[in-house]
Design a protein around this motif. Structure first.
Motif, mmCIF file in Angstrom:
data_model
loop_
_atom_site.group_PDB
_atom_site.id
_atom_site.type_symbol
_atom_site.label_atom_id
_atom_site.label_comp_id
_atom_site.label_asym_id
_atom_site.label_seq_id
_atom_site.Cartn_x
_atom_site.Cartn_y
_atom_site.Cartn_z
ATOM 1 N N ILE A 120 0.839 -1.199 0.000
ATOM 2 C CA ILE A 120 0.000 0.000 0.000
ATOM 3 C C ILE A 120 0.875 1.250 0.000
ATOM 4 N N ALA A 121 1.893 1.260 0.851
ATOM 5 C CA ALA A 121 2.777 2.418 0.952
ATOM 6 C C ALA A 121 3.519 2.662 -0.359
ATOM 7 N N LEU A 122 4.085 1.610 -0.927
ATOM 8 C CA LEU A 122 4.846 1.754 -2.166
ATOM 9 C C LEU A 122 3.944 2.171 -3.325
ATOM 10 N N HIS A 123 2.780 1.542 -3.421
ATOM 11 C CA HIS A 123 1.855 1.853 -4.512
ATOM 12 C C HIS A 123 1.460 3.323 -4.470
ATOM 13 N N ASN A 124 1.149 3.829 -3.285
ATOM 14 C CA ASN A 124 0.754 5.227 -3.162
ATOM 15 C C ASN A 124 1.920 6.170 -3.427
ATOM 16 N N ALA A 125 3.120 5.789 -3.003
ATOM 17 C CA ALA A 125 4.295 6.623 -3.259
ATOM 18 C C ALA A 125 4.552 6.746 -4.754
ATOM 19 N N PHE A 126 4.471 5.626 -5.474
ATOM 20 C CA PHE A 126 4.699 5.653 -6.920
ATOM 21 C C PHE A 126 3.574 6.384 -7.647
ATOM 22 N N GLN A 167 1.566 10.966 -10.756
ATOM 23 C CA GLN A 167 0.581 12.035 -10.972
ATOM 24 C C GLN A 167 1.242 13.415 -10.981
ATOM 25 N N ALA A 168 2.379 13.526 -10.271
ATOM 26 C CA ALA A 168 3.102 14.800 -10.237
ATOM 27 C C ALA A 168 3.999 14.985 -11.458
ATOM 28 N N GLY A 169 4.195 13.907 -12.233
ATOM 29 C CA GLY A 169 4.996 14.008 -13.442
ATOM 30 C C GLY A 169 6.301 13.244 -13.425
ATOM 31 N N ALA A 170 6.592 12.518 -12.355
ATOM 32 C CA ALA A 170 7.831 11.731 -12.284
ATOM 33 C C ALA A 170 7.742 10.495 -13.169
ATOM 34 N N GLN A 171 8.863 10.106 -13.760
ATOM 35 C CA GLN A 171 8.910 8.923 -14.603
ATOM 36 C C GLN A 171 10.046 7.976 -14.225
ATOM 37 N N MET A 172 10.935 8.420 -13.350
ATOM 38 C CA MET A 172 12.072 7.588 -12.961
ATOM 39 C C MET A 172 12.204 7.558 -11.438
ATOM 40 N N PHE A 173 12.580 6.375 -10.915
ATOM 41 C CA PHE A 173 12.720 6.187 -9.475
ATOM 42 C C PHE A 173 14.037 5.499 -9.152
#
Length: 216
Positions: free
Chosen positions: A119-125, A130-136
């Motif tokens: 749940i934590a990871l899914h929401n973080a990603f 949604q903010a525009g990030a594409q790389m982690f």
């Protein structure tokens, strides 16, 4: 007898989840039948994307109901972190074209509630996407007292000043605020001795946001 809203809601969500599982099974059969029919692939991909999100949201809501009960205790078993990450990374890579760099020993294992961490990871990603990030970039740090931390860095625009100054997360506000609240609740459910899990947020020096999930 008092009306037990939580019990009714939980029962209804379980029924919906069972129906969702049946729908996912039919969806898999349909995907097999449409192999080679490329004209339907785009529509099938959209159906799969929406159904996966709905299924995840149902699991998330059931988990939140559990957390709200004072008698709830997370199922903290030993897991290989890479095994927990793989299906989530696959989902975001295939459905959202997101890239991941894993900067930790893939033999790392720890005690945690797998569903809560998911749940934590899914929401973080999802927040970052949604903010525009594409790389982690995902890092793991172990502490001398037995605790450990997952650091999630992205290449998005970062957190705004209001989010950074707030210092606490609530159910009110933007979608990202809700996501941060759910992350916090999932990590806070982890306890060891007199310590409780926590999260911190900050911006990277050059670009992007950083979310730290800290386990006691």
């Amino acid at each position: 007898m008092a009306f037990d809203f939580d019990t009714l809601l939980s029962a209804e969500l379980h029924d919906i989840k069972n129906q969702m599982q049946a729908l996912l099974s039919v969806q898999e059969d349909l995907a097999d039948e449409l192999v080679g029919h490329d004209q339907y692939q785009m529509s099938l991909d959209k159906i799969q994307q929406h159904s996966q999100v709905l299924n995840y949201k149902l699991i998330e809501m059931l988990s939140i109901l559990k957390i709200q009960h004072q008698s709830f205790e997370p199922s903290e078993d030993e897991h290989w972190l890479i095994d927990t990450l793989k299906p989530i990374i696959h989902e975001f890579s295939s459905l959202h074209d997101m890239k991941f760099e894993l900067d930790f020993d893939q033999e790392f294992n720890a005690f945690y509630d797998e569903q809560l961490l998911e749940i934590a990871l899914h929401n973080a990603f999802m927040n970052a996407n949604q903010a525009g990030a594409q790389m982690f970039k995902l890092r793991v740090e172990e502490f001398d007292d037995g605790g450990w931390m997952i650091k999630i860095e992205d290449n998005g625009p970062g957190f705004n000043e209001e989010q950074l100054k707030k210092g606490a997360f609530s159910l009110h506000g933007t979608k990202s605020g809700l996501g941060l609240y759910l992350i916090e609740q999932a990590i806070k459910a982890h306890k060891r001795n007199d310590k409780t899990g926590s999260i911190t947020i900050q911006n990277n020096p050059k670009q992007g946001a950083c979310v730290q999930l800290i386990f006691p």
